[in-house]
Design an enzyme around this catalytic site. Structure first.
Site, PDB file in Angstrom:
ATOM      1  N   SER A 173      -3.812   2.189  -7.742  1.00 44.95           N
ATOM      2  CA  SER A 173      -5.122   2.141  -8.410  1.00 44.95           C
ATOM      3  C   SER A 173      -5.206   3.046  -9.642  1.00 44.95           C
ATOM      4  O   SER A 173      -6.257   3.623  -9.923  1.00 44.95           O
ATOM      5  CB  SER A 173      -6.248   2.451  -7.421  1.00 44.95           C
ATOM      6  OG  SER A 173      -6.263   1.492  -6.378  1.00 44.95           O
ATOM      7  N   GLY A 176      -4.007  -1.211  -4.784  1.00 45.87           N
ATOM      8  CA  GLY A 176      -4.898  -2.362  -4.882  1.00 45.87           C
ATOM      9  C   GLY A 176      -6.227  -2.181  -4.162  1.00 45.87           C
ATOM     10  O   GLY A 176      -6.978  -3.126  -3.963  1.00 45.87           O
ATOM     11  N   HIS A 190       9.374  -1.592  -2.935  1.00 48.48           N
ATOM     12  CA  HIS A 190       7.910  -1.547  -3.057  1.00 48.48           C
ATOM     13  C   HIS A 190       7.295  -1.717  -1.656  1.00 48.48           C
ATOM     14  O   HIS A 190       7.823  -2.452  -0.820  1.00 48.48           O
ATOM     15  CB  HIS A 190       7.431  -2.655  -3.999  1.00 48.48           C
ATOM     16  CG  HIS A 190       5.975  -2.533  -4.329  1.00 48.48           C
ATOM     17  ND1 HIS A 190       4.987  -2.964  -3.472  1.00 48.48           N
ATOM     18  CD2 HIS A 190       5.344  -1.972  -5.387  1.00 48.48           C
ATOM     19  CE1 HIS A 190       3.805  -2.688  -4.005  1.00 48.48           C
ATOM     20  NE2 HIS A 190       3.998  -2.089  -5.169  1.00 48.48           N
ATOM     21  N   GLU A 194       3.882   5.990  -4.212  1.00 54.58           N
ATOM     22  CA  GLU A 194       2.706   5.126  -4.111  1.00 54.58           C
ATOM     23  C   GLU A 194       2.160   5.190  -2.687  1.00 54.58           C
ATOM     24  O   GLU A 194       2.700   4.544  -1.785  1.00 54.58           O
ATOM     25  CB  GLU A 194       3.079   3.668  -4.428  1.00 54.58           C
ATOM     26  CG  GLU A 194       3.623   3.467  -5.822  1.00 54.58           C
ATOM     27  CD  GLU A 194       3.516   2.009  -6.252  1.00 54.58           C
ATOM     28  OE1 GLU A 194       2.843   1.761  -7.255  1.00 54.58           O
ATOM     29  OE2 GLU A 194       4.078   1.131  -5.580  1.00 54.58           O
ATOM     30  N   LYS A 225       3.366  -8.002 -10.135  1.00 54.20           N
ATOM     31  CA  LYS A 225       3.354  -8.657  -8.811  1.00 54.20           C
ATOM     32  C   LYS A 225       3.481 -10.177  -9.015  1.00 54.20           C
ATOM     33  O   LYS A 225       4.056 -10.609 -10.014  1.00 54.20           O
ATOM     34  CB  LYS A 225       2.113  -8.249  -8.026  1.00 54.20           C
ATOM     35  CG  LYS A 225       1.984  -6.710  -7.959  1.00 54.20           C
ATOM     36  CD  LYS A 225       1.042  -6.212  -6.924  1.00 54.20           C
ATOM     37  CE  LYS A 225       1.004  -4.682  -6.983  1.00 54.20           C
ATOM     38  NZ  LYS A 225       0.234  -4.101  -5.888  1.00 54.20           N
ATOM     39  N   GLU A 256       4.993  -3.443  -0.601  1.00 50.51           N
ATOM     40  CA  GLU A 256       4.719  -4.836  -0.207  1.00 50.51           C
ATOM     41  C   GLU A 256       6.000  -5.503   0.289  1.00 50.51           C
ATOM     42  O   GLU A 256       5.960  -6.374   1.158  1.00 50.51           O
ATOM     43  CB  GLU A 256       4.075  -5.598  -1.384  1.00 50.51           C
ATOM     44  CG  GLU A 256       2.629  -5.152  -1.575  1.00 50.51           C
ATOM     45  CD  GLU A 256       2.066  -5.307  -2.967  1.00 50.51           C
ATOM     46  OE1 GLU A 256       2.647  -6.013  -3.803  1.00 50.51           O
ATOM     47  OE2 GLU A 256       1.008  -4.680  -3.236  1.00 50.51           O
ATOM     48  N   GLY A 306      -0.281  -1.586 -11.152  1.00 50.19           N
ATOM     49  CA  GLY A 306      -0.414  -2.964 -10.688  1.00 50.19           C
ATOM     50  C   GLY A 306      -1.524  -3.675 -11.442  1.00 50.19           C
ATOM     51  O   GLY A 306      -1.352  -4.111 -12.575  1.00 50.19           O
ATOM     52  N   GLY A 307      -2.692  -3.782 -10.802  1.00 48.89           N
ATOM     53  CA  GLY A 307      -3.816  -4.552 -11.351  1.00 48.89           C
ATOM     54  C   GLY A 307      -4.106  -4.269 -12.819  1.00 48.89           C
ATOM     55  O   GLY A 307      -4.304  -5.206 -13.609  1.00 48.89           O
ATOM     56  N   ASN A 334       3.538  -3.378 -12.985  1.00 45.74           N
ATOM     57  CA  ASN A 334       4.044  -4.215 -11.894  1.00 45.74           C
ATOM     58  C   ASN A 334       3.105  -5.415 -11.807  1.00 45.74           C
ATOM     59  O   ASN A 334       2.017  -5.308 -11.261  1.00 45.74           O
ATOM     60  CB  ASN A 334       4.052  -3.413 -10.580  1.00 45.74           C
ATOM     61  CG  ASN A 334       4.410  -4.275  -9.385  1.00 45.74           C
ATOM     62  OD1 ASN A 334       4.861  -5.411  -9.538  1.00 45.74           O
ATOM     63  ND2 ASN A 334       4.206  -3.736  -8.180  1.00 45.74           N
TER      64      ASN A 334
HETATM   65  P1  PGA Z   1      -2.330  -1.142  -8.114  1.00 44.52           P
HETATM   66  O1  PGA Z   1      -0.807  -1.441  -7.636  1.00 44.52           O
HETATM   67  O2  PGA Z   1      -2.224  -0.387  -9.408  1.00 44.52           O
HETATM   68  O3  PGA Z   1      -2.947  -2.489  -8.254  1.00 44.52           O
HETATM   69  O4  PGA Z   1      -2.946  -0.307  -7.033  1.00 44.52           O
HETATM   70  C1  PGA Z   1       0.219  -0.511  -7.814  1.00 44.52           C
HETATM   71  C2  PGA Z   1       1.514  -1.050  -7.252  1.00 44.52           C
HETATM   72  O5  PGA Z   1       1.495  -1.712  -6.198  1.00 44.52           O
HETATM   73  O6  PGA Z   1       2.599  -0.838  -7.827  1.00 44.52           O
END
Ligand code: PGA
Length: 253
Positions: free
Chosen positions: A212, A173, A95, A167, A11, A97, A233-234, A9
């Site tokens: 994470s 994050g 998601h 999640e 983002k 967010e 994500g990251g 992802n």
């Molecule tokens: P993250 O994000 O791996 O940076 O924690 C995961 C996500 O929001 O899908």
């Protein structure tokens, strides 16, 4: 046997140039992994670049959201059929967010889920509790409510064409990963919730963990019986990290 899926992802990150660099490193690194599935979910403007660069590779692509309407006067909206037009296989739906910052309700998420399916896309339904909900001991109520909204709208069989991503919002994050046991417990609960409506659908349903996930913890998480891969994500923006995560989703020889 459920095949594991690792979905990046991105983002709201990337540029034509940086995507090109990232994919040029990821494509050959992932090429040997034939017993897992890999995808990247990217910002809308880069879907054409994904089709051009990833067509013919073993990496699928998708978007991070879609509009709940089909077409018409919805300025800024992007419909499911537009995503299908660009070769998307997946789309993230709900998601945290989007739910948290853009006010998407369970009902809107359920409608988006249905629109994705109708266009032949595989929705990746994101669910998970906030820190306040975990501390209040209502994690199960939250994920049950989020999954039930989709079942109420599309029927349990629809989950046969979908992926769920658990999640925990407090792990996204933040560098705080749920422990493998914490994650497994919620994954088993989600599968059980779906099984109460349809055992066959539940047994085949891929449930990803997100929050994470990185090269250092993916193998441990993916070894749990109800964790079928990850939403990353990251770490999906770092080619080496992402490649190691994908390798840990390959079953051992
Ligand atoms: P993250 O994000 O791996 O940076 O924690 C995961 C996500 O929001 O899908």
């Amino acid at each position: 046997m459920r095949v594991k899926l690792v979905a990046g992802n991105w983002k709201m990150n990337g540029s034509l140039a940086s995507n090109q660099g990232l994919l040029s490193a990821i494509i050959p690194a992932i090429a040997p992994f034939s017993r897992m599935k890999c995808a990247v979910c990217v910002p809308f403007p880069y879907l054409a670049q994904m089709r051009q660069m990833l067509g013919g590779s073993n990496i699928a692509w998708g978007a991070q959201d879609l509009c709940e309407f089909d077409n018409g006067a919805y300025t800024g909206g992007v419909s499911a059929s537009m995503l299908a037009d660009f070769g998307c296989r997946y789309v993230l739906v709900g998601h945290s967010e989007r739910r948290g910052m853009f006010g998407e309700s369970d009902e809107v998420v359920a409608v988006k889920f249905g629109k994705a399916l109708a266009a032949g896309l595989t929705p990746i339904l994101c669910i998970g509790e906030t820190l306040a909900e975990r501390e209040a001991g209502v994690t199960e109520n939250t994920v049950a409510r989020q999954i039930d909204a989709v079942i109420a709208h599309s029927g349990v069989k629809a989950l046969g064409q979908a992926v769920v991503a658990y999640e925990p919002v407090w792990a996204i994050g933040t560098g705080k990963t749920a422990t493998t046991e914490q994650a497994q417990m919620v994954h088993a609960f989600i599968r059980g919730r779906v099984a109460a409506a349809d055992e066959e659908v539940a047994a085949a349903l891929p449930i990803l963990y997100g929050g994470s996930v990185k090269a250092a913890n993916s193998a441990q998480l993916f070894a749990m019986p109800d964790i079928d891969g990850g939403l990353i994500g990251g770490a999906s923006l770092i080619a080496d990290e992402f490649a190691v995560i994908c390798r840990s989703a390959q079953p051992a020889d």
